[in-house]
Design a protein around this motif. Sequence first.
Motif, PDB file in Angstrom:
ATOM      1  N   THR A   2       0.843  -1.197   0.000  1.00  0.00           N
ATOM      2  CA  THR A   2       0.000   0.000   0.000  1.00  0.00           C
ATOM      3  C   THR A   2       0.878   1.247   0.000  1.00  0.00           C
ATOM      4  OG1 THR A   2      -0.125  -0.048   2.417  1.00  0.00           O
ATOM      5  CG2 THR A   2      -1.885  -1.155   1.192  1.00  0.00           C
ATOM      6  N   VAL A   3       0.337   2.329  -0.575  1.00  0.00           N
ATOM      7  CA  VAL A   3       1.122   3.547  -0.762  1.00  0.00           C
ATOM      8  C   VAL A   3       0.350   4.741  -0.236  1.00  0.00           C
ATOM      9  CG1 VAL A   3       2.381   4.985  -2.399  1.00  0.00           C
ATOM     10  CG2 VAL A   3       2.080   2.545  -2.869  1.00  0.00           C
ATOM     11  N   ASP A   4       1.000   5.547   0.595  1.00  0.00           N
ATOM     12  CA  ASP A   4       0.484   6.861   0.978  1.00  0.00           C
ATOM     13  C   ASP A   4       1.082   7.886   0.023  1.00  0.00           C
ATOM     14  OD1 ASP A   4      -0.965   6.002   3.291  1.00  0.00           O
ATOM     15  OD2 ASP A   4       0.927   5.876   4.390  1.00  0.00           O
ATOM     16  N   GLN A  26      -8.579   4.864  -5.427  1.00  0.00           N
ATOM     17  CA  GLN A  26      -7.801   3.826  -6.083  1.00  0.00           C
ATOM     18  C   GLN A  26      -7.367   2.787  -5.056  1.00  0.00           C
ATOM     19  OE1 GLN A  26      -6.991   3.352  -9.342  1.00  0.00           O
ATOM     20  NE2 GLN A  26      -8.289   5.097  -9.910  1.00  0.00           N
ATOM     21  N   PRO A  27      -7.551   1.502  -5.340  1.00  0.00           N
ATOM     22  CA  PRO A  27      -7.162   0.456  -4.386  1.00  0.00           C
ATOM     23  C   PRO A  27      -5.675   0.545  -4.034  1.00  0.00           C
ATOM     24  CG  PRO A  27      -8.458  -0.451  -6.192  1.00  0.00           C
ATOM     25  CD  PRO A  27      -8.139   0.958  -6.577  1.00  0.00           C
ATOM     26  N   GLY A  28      -5.397   0.511  -2.753  1.00  0.00           N
ATOM     27  CA  GLY A  28      -4.017   0.506  -2.290  1.00  0.00           C
ATOM     28  C   GLY A  28      -3.356   1.863  -2.218  1.00  0.00           C
ATOM     29  N   LEU A  29      -4.090   2.937  -2.625  1.00  0.00           N
ATOM     30  CA  LEU A  29      -3.525   4.281  -2.584  1.00  0.00           C
ATOM     31  C   LEU A  29      -4.298   5.137  -1.591  1.00  0.00           C
ATOM     32  CD1 LEU A  29      -2.870   5.118  -6.361  1.00  0.00           C
ATOM     33  CD2 LEU A  29      -1.475   3.794  -4.762  1.00  0.00           C
ATOM     34  N   ASN A  30      -3.573   5.844  -0.760  1.00  0.00           N
ATOM     35  CA  ASN A  30      -4.169   6.732   0.238  1.00  0.00           C
ATOM     36  C   ASN A  30      -3.579   8.114   0.027  1.00  0.00           C
ATOM     37  OD1 ASN A  30      -5.407   7.730   2.610  1.00  0.00           O
ATOM     38  ND2 ASN A  30      -3.545   7.309   3.788  1.00  0.00           N
ATOM     39  N   GLY A  75       0.794   3.395   5.013  1.00  0.00           N
ATOM     40  CA  GLY A  75       1.212   2.610   3.866  1.00  0.00           C
ATOM     41  C   GLY A  75       2.630   2.106   4.019  1.00  0.00           C
ATOM     42  N   GLU A  76       2.919   1.008   3.362  1.00  0.00           N
ATOM     43  CA  GLU A  76       4.267   0.445   3.413  1.00  0.00           C
ATOM     44  C   GLU A  76       5.249   1.254   2.586  1.00  0.00           C
ATOM     45  OE1 GLU A  76       3.447  -4.197   3.254  1.00  0.00           O
ATOM     46  OE2 GLU A  76       1.980  -2.980   2.141  1.00  0.00           O
ATOM     47  N   ARG A  93       1.887   2.310  -8.251  1.00  0.00           N
ATOM     48  CA  ARG A  93       2.006   0.917  -7.818  1.00  0.00           C
ATOM     49  C   ARG A  93       3.309   0.296  -8.325  1.00  0.00           C
ATOM     50  NH1 ARG A  93      -3.534   1.002  -9.654  1.00  0.00           N
ATOM     51  NH2 ARG A  93      -4.934   1.293  -7.861  1.00  0.00           N
ATOM     52  N   GLU A 100       9.160  -3.362  -3.069  1.00  0.00           N
ATOM     53  CA  GLU A 100       8.751  -4.659  -2.550  1.00  0.00           C
ATOM     54  C   GLU A 100       9.674  -5.780  -3.027  1.00  0.00           C
ATOM     55  OE1 GLU A 100       4.540  -7.021  -1.895  1.00  0.00           O
ATOM     56  OE2 GLU A 100       4.780  -5.723  -3.655  1.00  0.00           O
TER      57      GLU A 100
END
Length: 295
Positions: A2-4, A26-30, A75-76, A93, A100
């Motif tokens: 996940t990403v901030d 968007q999935p995984g985005l904050n 987020g990671e 991503r 990752e």
Amino acid sequence: MTVDVVVVAYRSAAHLRECVEPLCDQPGLNVIVVDNACPERSPALVADLDLEIVEMGANEGFSAGCNAGAGRGRGEAILFLNPDARIEPAAVRALAERLEHDPRCGACGPRVLDGDGHTSFTMRNDPRLGSAFAEALFVHHLLPHARRANEIVRDGYDEPAEVEWLSGAALCVRRTAFDRLGGFDRRFFMYSEDADLCLRLRNAGLTVRYDPAVVARHEGGASAPSPGQAALKASSRLLYARIHAGPLERPAFRVAAAVYEVVRLPLALARSRAHLRGRLAALGAVLGRAPRRPA
């Protein structure tokens, strides 16, 4: 992963919505927008979007704003994105995937295209005394590809590379590393905070990577600092030297900075009074006068 996405807003009304809207929902985005006491109240223009707004209450600088935004996320990875930059969700991503898949990578950045579609020179060499004097005396124009004469890397943008540092218009950082280092150094109000962070990441045993397969656009990517920002840039470069250079090098960096400003005074005078005032303010900062910060 996940990403901030952290965007610090200050006088950003012309670009902010175009920057953040594609990344919302968007999935995984904050998405986190930090309001650095923007006089235009530009964050209000995106309040209807699925994002978080962090109110700083005062303009505490870019580093402090980035840290505040990062502190509100989990987020990671953290993508620090300029408000006049644009990047697609898939590209965000992709940057996170680079982190990752490579545990040694502390930060990575994309190919950045300027407003005309040209690749911006975002790869950098660490500030060194030789390049400081070379740039002061315009040697970097005579030898643009010589590493010792220029901090800007002008070659190799079509291949992935491990670099010393990347310009921070779009920089994706591993959260665990960012937190361990204490984030950006708040002493850098604006400028050189990206160079400092990348050096500290490398000193911690991590790498900084450039990935040309991932693309972002930056409207300000080809522009130089405005005359009013010259003093802030000069002050930040001297702060970087004070933190990272040896005791014998620090005064030499100050001399190089003074030469840089003095030899540019006639050029500034020929351009405009605003440029001349900017160069005089920068010279004052080199000589020890605190630069004026944006309100």
